[in-house]
Design a protein around this motif. Structure first.
Motif, short mmCIF file in Angstrom:
data_model
loop_
_atom_site.label_atom_id
_atom_site.label_comp_id
_atom_site.label_asym_id
_atom_site.label_seq_id
_atom_site.Cartn_x
_atom_site.Cartn_y
_atom_site.Cartn_z
N ASP A 52 1.11 -0.90 -0.51
CA ASP A 52 0.12 0.22 0.19
C ASP A 52 1.04 0.72 0.04
O ASP A 52 2.19 1.05 0.58
CB ASP A 52 -0.98 0.17 1.18
N ALA A 60 -6.75 6.40 -3.07
CA ALA A 60 -6.11 4.89 -3.85
C ALA A 60 -7.23 4.05 -4.05
O ALA A 60 -7.29 3.01 -3.72
CB ALA A 60 -5.35 4.72 -2.89
N VAL A 64 -8.35 4.34 -8.50
CA VAL A 64 -7.22 3.73 -9.05
C VAL A 64 -8.16 2.50 -10.08
O VAL A 64 -7.41 1.97 -11.33
CB VAL A 64 -5.95 3.21 -8.30
N ARG A 68 -5.27 -0.97 -9.77
CA ARG A 68 -5.02 -0.88 -7.93
C ARG A 68 -3.94 -1.16 -7.69
O ARG A 68 -2.85 -0.76 -6.75
CB ARG A 68 -6.41 -1.06 -7.26
N LYS A 69 -3.95 -2.56 -8.24
CA LYS A 69 -2.81 -3.29 -8.12
C LYS A 69 -1.23 -2.71 -8.26
O LYS A 69 -0.53 -2.42 -7.18
CB LYS A 69 -2.21 -5.15 -8.58
N TYR A 71 -0.78 0.41 -8.43
CA TYR A 71 -0.82 1.82 -7.94
C TYR A 71 -0.03 1.56 -6.86
O TYR A 71 0.67 2.71 -6.31
CB TYR A 71 -2.68 2.58 -8.18
N LEU A 72 -0.64 0.77 -6.03
CA LEU A 72 -0.34 0.48 -4.57
C LEU A 72 0.65 -0.20 -4.19
O LEU A 72 1.79 0.39 -3.97
CB LEU A 72 -1.05 -0.84 -3.97
#
Length: 191
Positions: A52, A60, A64, A68-69, A71-72
């Motif tokens: 994260d 977030a 995203v 998402r994955k 970005y994190l």
């Protein structure tokens, strides 16, 4: 979220939140604006993996989309690649026109909290204090000004000195009652 129709009920009011507080004098940051962000590393597999990250609240979670994955696991230096996905979310959630959505997405990235130690802290313009209602500021951006608040306000179960965050909550007692300075904070304008 009830279609962005908020009731003022705070689901998290009696929940404990894992937080880290870092206190340092402004002089340690220098006299110019700095950009801050944090990441969470998970070492359960025997290898440290970034699980994260973030600086600005809630983006977030809401902006995203399918990225998402990535970005994190990323870093702010590479955030320009997420402008299109942020813009897409802003178009659909806030009704932004495509060009304006890209412009606003560009103001949210890189995901860093700017802080100028020569000015007072206040979110969203300069850092963030524990009593800033960051959720309201994000809702206003997300919805293009159509929703400006969730009727909850910032948590006020704070301590007067480091580590500032209130003690863990008792399940039978509202969190606002556990704070030694809650009554003083309630008297402050805007709370």
């Amino acid at each position: 979220m009830n279609d962005l129709q908020f009731t003022g009920d705070d689901f998290f009011i009696e929940k404990d939140v894992c937080s880290i507080v870092l206190e340092m004098p402004n002089s340690a940051l220098g006299a110019k604006q700095v950009g801050l962000w944090a990441r969470t590393l998970d070492g359960a597999s025997g290898v440290w993996v970034q699980a994260d990250r973030g600086a600005l609240p809630q983006q977030a979670v809401f902006l995203v989309g399918s990225e998402r994955k990535a970005y994190l696991a990323g870093e702010p230096a590479n955030d320009a690649r997420f402008i299109a996905v942020f813009a897409h979310a802003l178009e659909h959630t806030g009704g932004y026109a495509p060009g304006e959505a890209r412009r606003v997405a560009g103001t949210l990235l890189p995901d860093m909290l700017s802080y100028d130690p020569t000015r007072p802290a206040s979110f969203p313009g300069n850092g963030r204090t524990l009593t800033d209602d960051a959720a309201d500021a994000f809702l206003a951006v997300l919805t293009n000004g159509r929703v400006t608040g969730d009727q909850v306000g910032p948590h006020i179960d704070l301590l007067a000195k480091f580590p500032y965050l209130g003690p863990p909550h008792n399940s039978y007692m509202p969190s606002h009652a556990t704070s030694p300075i809650a009554n003083e904070l309630r008297k402050a304008p805007g709370l």
